[in-house]
Design a protein around this motif. Structure first.
Motif, short mmCIF file in Angstrom:
data_model
loop_
_atom_site.label_atom_id
_atom_site.label_comp_id
_atom_site.label_asym_id
_atom_site.label_seq_id
_atom_site.Cartn_x
_atom_site.Cartn_y
_atom_site.Cartn_z
N LYS A 152 0.85 -1.20 0.00
CA LYS A 152 0.00 0.00 0.00
C LYS A 152 0.88 1.24 0.00
O LYS A 152 1.82 1.36 0.78
CB LYS A 152 -0.94 0.02 1.20
N LEU A 153 0.54 2.15 -0.89
CA LEU A 153 1.19 3.46 -0.97
C LEU A 153 0.22 4.51 -0.44
O LEU A 153 -0.86 4.69 -1.01
CB LEU A 153 1.58 3.79 -2.41
N ASN A 154 0.58 5.17 0.64
CA ASN A 154 -0.20 6.30 1.16
C ASN A 154 0.53 7.59 0.82
O ASN A 154 1.74 7.70 1.06
CB ASN A 154 -0.39 6.20 2.66
N ILE A 172 5.37 3.59 1.73
CA ILE A 172 5.02 2.28 1.14
C ILE A 172 5.17 1.22 2.21
O ILE A 172 6.21 1.11 2.86
CB ILE A 172 5.95 1.95 -0.05
N ARG A 173 4.08 0.45 2.43
CA ARG A 173 4.10 -0.62 3.43
C ARG A 173 3.58 -1.92 2.83
O ARG A 173 2.80 -1.90 1.87
CB ARG A 173 3.25 -0.23 4.64
N GLY A 177 1.93 -4.27 7.31
CA GLY A 177 2.10 -2.91 7.82
C GLY A 177 3.55 -2.51 8.00
O GLY A 177 3.83 -1.44 8.56
N GLN A 178 4.47 -3.35 7.54
CA GLN A 178 5.89 -3.06 7.72
C GLN A 178 6.39 -2.09 6.66
O GLN A 178 5.99 -2.14 5.51
CB GLN A 178 6.70 -4.36 7.67
N MET A 295 3.60 6.68 15.23
CA MET A 295 2.45 6.64 14.32
C MET A 295 2.41 5.34 13.53
O MET A 295 1.33 4.79 13.27
CB MET A 295 2.48 7.84 13.37
N LEU A 296 3.58 4.86 13.12
CA LEU A 296 3.64 3.59 12.41
C LEU A 296 3.15 2.46 13.29
O LEU A 296 2.39 1.57 12.85
CB LEU A 296 5.06 3.31 11.93
#
Length: 310
Positions: A152-154, A172-173, A177-178, A295-296
């Motif tokens: 996933k790109l936020n 990018i995770r 979620g890493q 936050m991560l």
């Protein structure tokens, strides 16, 4: 001293060695197991300030547990520190037992994530009970994990005014979620929409270069997402950026665009603000900056943030 540590086992003739199964340097007392072992220290260092660590290191077992168990200050994941503290104790004990009995490696980061998730759930349940509310609510937003096998790109753009001094950022995770990669940079003077599209383009370019095959791109700008989902790019001032985005996306086997709310996009927002105030055009991050780590962890723990009513 009711925990069946190796030191207690040895005094009862149940173990041949009282030493800690993680560091092997000293006897495994309850205080060593939960606080003083280097692997436990690593966990506490991730969630406590240096001054709090120093104060706690001087306390005996009872005072240490009691002082933290009645501390109702807000923790780094948004719940009461007393709840997070006790959740961490429980996860350390479980992980130690899995190491000793099942040979499962002692994963400090995994413990922090699990403890944060438990603390948030306990806090939600407590708040709902106290306030007489239903646990279900529609105004809580959190970052969501992509499907298995996806990245996933936020992304986010940041502009002081519209137009104004602008920057961009993205993260990018993977499906756990890493962290895979992050970036931020400055643009100059432009509109907020241009900054949003710029952030998406730079992220897609990095993904293409990394040979990503399954990607979800999330932005909290609904207009940008709608433009990218539209087949026609038109002849607007954003046409070149849209063409670039669609070109890079076409080089990824499975790439889709989705809108998210700002409360589910905080990590990208932090990076975009860094980009707006920096001098270099773009900075690529192979590891996350220290100020982003809480936050991560919150995202990995599915911490939900309140979205004010519109």
């Amino acid at each position: 001293n009711s925990l069946l540590t190796n030191a207690l086992k040895a005094t009862r003739g149940m173990s041949c060695s009282p030493s800690c199964p993680r560091c092997y340097s000293v006897d495994e007392t309850t205080l060593h197991l939960l606080r003083d072992c280097p692997s436990s220290q690593k966990i506490w260092m991730s969630v406590m300030t240096s001054s709090d660590l120093l104060i706690n290191s001087r306390r005996d077992f009872y005072d240490w547990v009691h002082a933290n168990a009645v501390d109702n200050s807000t923790s780094n994941v948004g719940c009461s520190w007393s709840i997070q503290f006790t959740s961490i104790l429980w996860e350390i004990w479980k992980a130690r037992n899995k190491l000793l009995h099942e040979k499962v490696p002692f994963d400090c980061n995994g413990i922090i994530v699990k403890a944060s998730r438990s603390a948030i759930e306990l806090s939600k349940a407590h708040n709902c009970k106290t306030l007489g509310l239903s646990p279900r609510t529609n105004n809580l937003v959190c970052w969501s994990f992509p499907p298995a096998g996806f990245w996933k790109l936020n992304t986010d753009g940041s502009a002081e005014g519209n137009p104004g001094k602008a920057g961009f950022g993205g993260i990018i995770r993977n499906d756990s979620g890493q962290w895979r990669k992050g970036y931020f940079g400055k643009i100059g003077i432009c509109s907020s929409l241009m900054a949003e599209l710029w952030a998406i383009r730079e992220g897609l370019k990095l993904l293409m270069e990394d040979h990503a095959s399954h990607v979800i791109v999330e932005s909290d700008c609904a207009t940008a997402v709608n433009l990218l989902q539209d087949i026609n790019t038109g002849t607007s001032v954003y046409a070149a950026l849209l063409e670039d985005c669609k070109f890079y996306a076409s080089r990824i086997a499975n790439c889709s665009f989705a809108h998210t709310l700002r409360e589910g996009n905080f990590c990208a927002d932090v990076l975009a603000n860094k980009g707006r105030i920096q001098e270099s055009r773009m900075t690529i991050l192979e590891v996350p900056p220290k100020d982003l780590e809480p936050m991560l962890l919150a995202d990995m723990a599915s911490v939900a943030f309140v979205r004010p009513p519109r």
